[in-house]
Scaffold this motif. Structure first.
Motif, PDB file in Angstrom:
ATOM      1  N   THR A  24       0.852  -1.187   0.000  1.00  0.00           N
ATOM      2  CA  THR A  24       0.000   0.000   0.000  1.00  0.00           C
ATOM      3  C   THR A  24       0.886   1.234   0.000  1.00  0.00           C
ATOM      4  N   TRP A  25       0.551   2.211  -0.831  1.00  0.00           N
ATOM      5  CA  TRP A  25       1.335   3.439  -0.832  1.00  0.00           C
ATOM      6  C   TRP A  25       0.444   4.637  -1.153  1.00  0.00           C
ATOM      7  N   CYS A  26       0.925   5.809  -0.772  1.00  0.00           N
ATOM      8  CA  CYS A  26       0.190   7.043  -0.993  1.00  0.00           C
ATOM      9  C   CYS A  26       0.483   7.586  -2.384  1.00  0.00           C
ATOM     10  N   ASN A  27      -0.584   7.867  -3.123  1.00  0.00           N
ATOM     11  CA  ASN A  27      -0.440   8.442  -4.452  1.00  0.00           C
ATOM     12  C   ASN A  27      -0.502   9.966  -4.413  1.00  0.00           C
ATOM     13  N   ASP A  28      -1.161  10.508  -3.393  1.00  0.00           N
ATOM     14  CA  ASP A  28      -1.328  11.952  -3.302  1.00  0.00           C
ATOM     15  C   ASP A  28      -1.513  12.330  -1.846  1.00  0.00           C
ATOM     16  N   ASN A  29      -0.443  12.816  -1.208  1.00  0.00           N
ATOM     17  CA  ASN A  29      -0.568  13.142   0.215  1.00  0.00           C
ATOM     18  C   ASN A  29      -1.336  14.434   0.429  1.00  0.00           C
ATOM     19  N   SER A  30      -1.834  14.601   1.655  1.00  0.00           N
ATOM     20  CA  SER A  30      -2.691  15.728   2.009  1.00  0.00           C
ATOM     21  C   SER A  30      -1.949  16.668   2.939  1.00  0.00           C
ATOM     22  N   PRO A  31      -2.480  17.883   3.088  1.00  0.00           N
ATOM     23  CA  PRO A  31      -1.926  18.752   4.134  1.00  0.00           C
ATOM     24  C   PRO A  31      -2.034  18.050   5.493  1.00  0.00           C
ATOM     25  N   GLY A  32      -0.985  18.093   6.249  1.00  0.00           N
ATOM     26  CA  GLY A  32      -0.923  17.312   7.488  1.00  0.00           C
ATOM     27  C   GLY A  32       0.073  16.199   7.275  1.00  0.00           C
ATOM     28  N   ALA A  33       1.054  16.105   8.137  1.00  0.00           N
ATOM     29  CA  ALA A  33       2.231  15.280   7.892  1.00  0.00           C
ATOM     30  C   ALA A  33       1.952  13.801   7.707  1.00  0.00           C
ATOM     31  N   PHE A  34       0.827  13.296   8.215  1.00  0.00           N
ATOM     32  CA  PHE A  34       0.619  11.854   8.211  1.00  0.00           C
ATOM     33  C   PHE A  34      -0.578  11.426   7.367  1.00  0.00           C
ATOM     34  N   LYS A  35      -1.165  12.351   6.600  1.00  0.00           N
ATOM     35  CA  LYS A  35      -2.396  12.048   5.889  1.00  0.00           C
ATOM     36  C   LYS A  35      -2.196  11.921   4.384  1.00  0.00           C
ATOM     37  N   CYS A  36      -3.070  11.103   3.775  1.00  0.00           N
ATOM     38  CA  CYS A  36      -3.012  10.871   2.335  1.00  0.00           C
ATOM     39  C   CYS A  36      -4.413  11.001   1.752  1.00  0.00           C
ATOM     40  N   ASP A  37      -4.520  11.657   0.598  1.00  0.00           N
ATOM     41  CA  ASP A  37      -5.813  11.857  -0.046  1.00  0.00           C
ATOM     42  C   ASP A  37      -6.223  10.650  -0.887  1.00  0.00           C
ATOM     43  N   GLN A  38      -5.253   9.942  -1.453  1.00  0.00           N
ATOM     44  CA  GLN A  38      -5.557   8.758  -2.267  1.00  0.00           C
ATOM     45  C   GLN A  38      -4.445   7.722  -2.101  1.00  0.00           C
ATOM     46  N   GLN A  39      -4.847   6.489  -1.797  1.00  0.00           N
ATOM     47  CA  GLN A  39      -3.872   5.428  -1.590  1.00  0.00           C
ATOM     48  C   GLN A  39      -4.127   4.274  -2.550  1.00  0.00           C
ATOM     49  N   TYR A  40      -3.035   3.645  -2.971  1.00  0.00           N
ATOM     50  CA  TYR A  40      -3.097   2.499  -3.873  1.00  0.00           C
ATOM     51  C   TYR A  40      -2.792   1.225  -3.088  1.00  0.00           C
ATOM     52  N   VAL A  41      -3.608   0.226  -3.283  1.00  0.00           N
ATOM     53  CA  VAL A  41      -3.370  -1.104  -2.726  1.00  0.00           C
ATOM     54  C   VAL A  41      -3.097  -2.053  -3.887  1.00  0.00           C
ATOM     55  N   ARG A  42      -1.969  -2.720  -3.837  1.00  0.00           N
ATOM     56  CA  ARG A  42      -1.631  -3.709  -4.865  1.00  0.00           C
ATOM     57  C   ARG A  42      -1.416  -5.055  -4.189  1.00  0.00           C
ATOM     58  N   ILE A  43      -2.114  -6.069  -4.656  1.00  0.00           N
ATOM     59  CA  ILE A  43      -1.972  -7.429  -4.145  1.00  0.00           C
ATOM     60  C   ILE A  43      -1.769  -8.354  -5.339  1.00  0.00           C
ATOM     61  N   GLU A  44      -0.869  -9.299  -5.170  1.00  0.00           N
ATOM     62  CA  GLU A  44      -0.563 -10.202  -6.272  1.00  0.00           C
ATOM     63  C   GLU A  44      -1.745 -11.118  -6.573  1.00  0.00           C
ATOM     64  N   GLY A  45      -1.762 -11.636  -7.802  1.00  0.00           N
ATOM     65  CA  GLY A  45      -2.817 -12.547  -8.218  1.00  0.00           C
ATOM     66  C   GLY A  45      -2.554 -13.963  -7.723  1.00  0.00           C
ATOM     67  N   GLY A  46      -3.208 -14.915  -8.337  1.00  0.00           N
ATOM     68  CA  GLY A  46      -2.987 -16.309  -7.975  1.00  0.00           C
ATOM     69  C   GLY A  46      -3.524 -16.680  -6.617  1.00  0.00           C
ATOM     70  N   GLY A  47      -4.625 -16.050  -6.190  1.00  0.00           N
ATOM     71  CA  GLY A  47      -5.242 -16.409  -4.927  1.00  0.00           C
ATOM     72  C   GLY A  47      -4.759 -15.641  -3.720  1.00  0.00           C
ATOM     73  N   HIS A  48      -3.881 -14.652  -3.908  1.00  0.00           N
ATOM     74  CA  HIS A  48      -3.354 -13.899  -2.770  1.00  0.00           C
ATOM     75  C   HIS A  48      -4.367 -12.891  -2.221  1.00  0.00           C
ATOM     76  N   TYR A  49      -5.372 -12.553  -2.995  1.00  0.00           N
ATOM     77  CA  TYR A  49      -6.390 -11.609  -2.541  1.00  0.00           C
ATOM     78  C   TYR A  49      -7.332 -12.300  -1.562  1.00  0.00           C
TER      79      TYR A  49
END
Length: 209
Positions: free
Chosen positions: A127-152
């Motif tokens: 998981t990573w932040c694509n667009d952080n927000s004002p405020g040191a620890f906040k994010c406006d949009q985050q991406y979650v990537r999980i591998e295929g093959g049954g890992h979801y």
């Protein structure tokens, strides 16, 4: 940092008699594992290589699951995400809803985007932040990537969603816990297939949103 999560006893004077009323403790989690903690004060950085955990910028959380192209989620993957998401919606103060027309720019971006794709290294999810927000620890949009093959799985979907709202592993919590401590629920470093949110994570989310 955690003083806002507890209420002290209140002294009330009644007819010359002082009565000590012990207020209910509203935060009873085993550990504080939502950014920032005493052991994790890294600000929110953008990009897959940022390597930081950020909290979503509000309690109204929208999400989208990729439905086309190479990164689309199969039906079983979507079902597992919904199982995980339902706990965040039903058991916390977050209001989670699906965004069928996601927004990638502007002030109302879709909060969490799920994709199925290769994850660098030995991890199965990221998981990573694509667009952080004002405020040191906040994010406006985050991406979650999980591998295929049954890992979801429900457990891994819960884990990465937890990171998207700011939850940490045990080693970064305060006080620290072993990364596989059962009290961490799906935020164990390696969650079980069906691990859910659990009491500790729920209490931390509700104390912060």
């Amino acid at each position: 940092m955690q003083s806002h999560r507890r209420r002290a006893g209140i002294a009330v004077a009644l007819s010359g008699i002082t009565v000590i009323a012990a207020a209910a403790v509203t935060w009873a989690a085993a550990t504080d594992n939502l950014v920032p903690t005493n052991n994790y004060t890294v600000g929110c950085l953008t990009g897959m290589s940022g390597g930081t955990v950020c909290r979503t910028d509000n309690a109204d959380v929208t999400y989208y699951m990729d439905s086309g192209g190479n990164d689309k989620l199969e039906d079983i993957d979507k079902a597992n995400v919904r199982v995980a998401i339902q706990e965040f919606h039903d058991k916390t103060d977050l209001k989670v809803s699906y965004d069928s027309s996601p927004s990638w720019t502007g002030g109302s971006e879709t909060d969490i985007y799920y994709a199925e794709a290769t994850v660098p290294g030995s991890d199965e999810g990221l998981t990573w932040c694509n667009d952080n927000s004002p405020g040191a620890f906040k994010c406006d949009q985050q991406y979650v990537r999980i591998e295929g093959g049954g890992h979801y799985s429900p457990g891994l979907s819960c884990h990465e969603t937890g990171h998207a709202v700011g939850l940490l592993h045990g080693a970064e919590a305060s006080p620290t816990l072993p990364n596989q401590d059962s009290r961490l629920g799906c935020m164990k470093k390696t969650p079980g297939f069906a691990d859910g949110l659990g009491t500790n994570n729920r209490e931390n989310i509700n104390a912060n949103y």
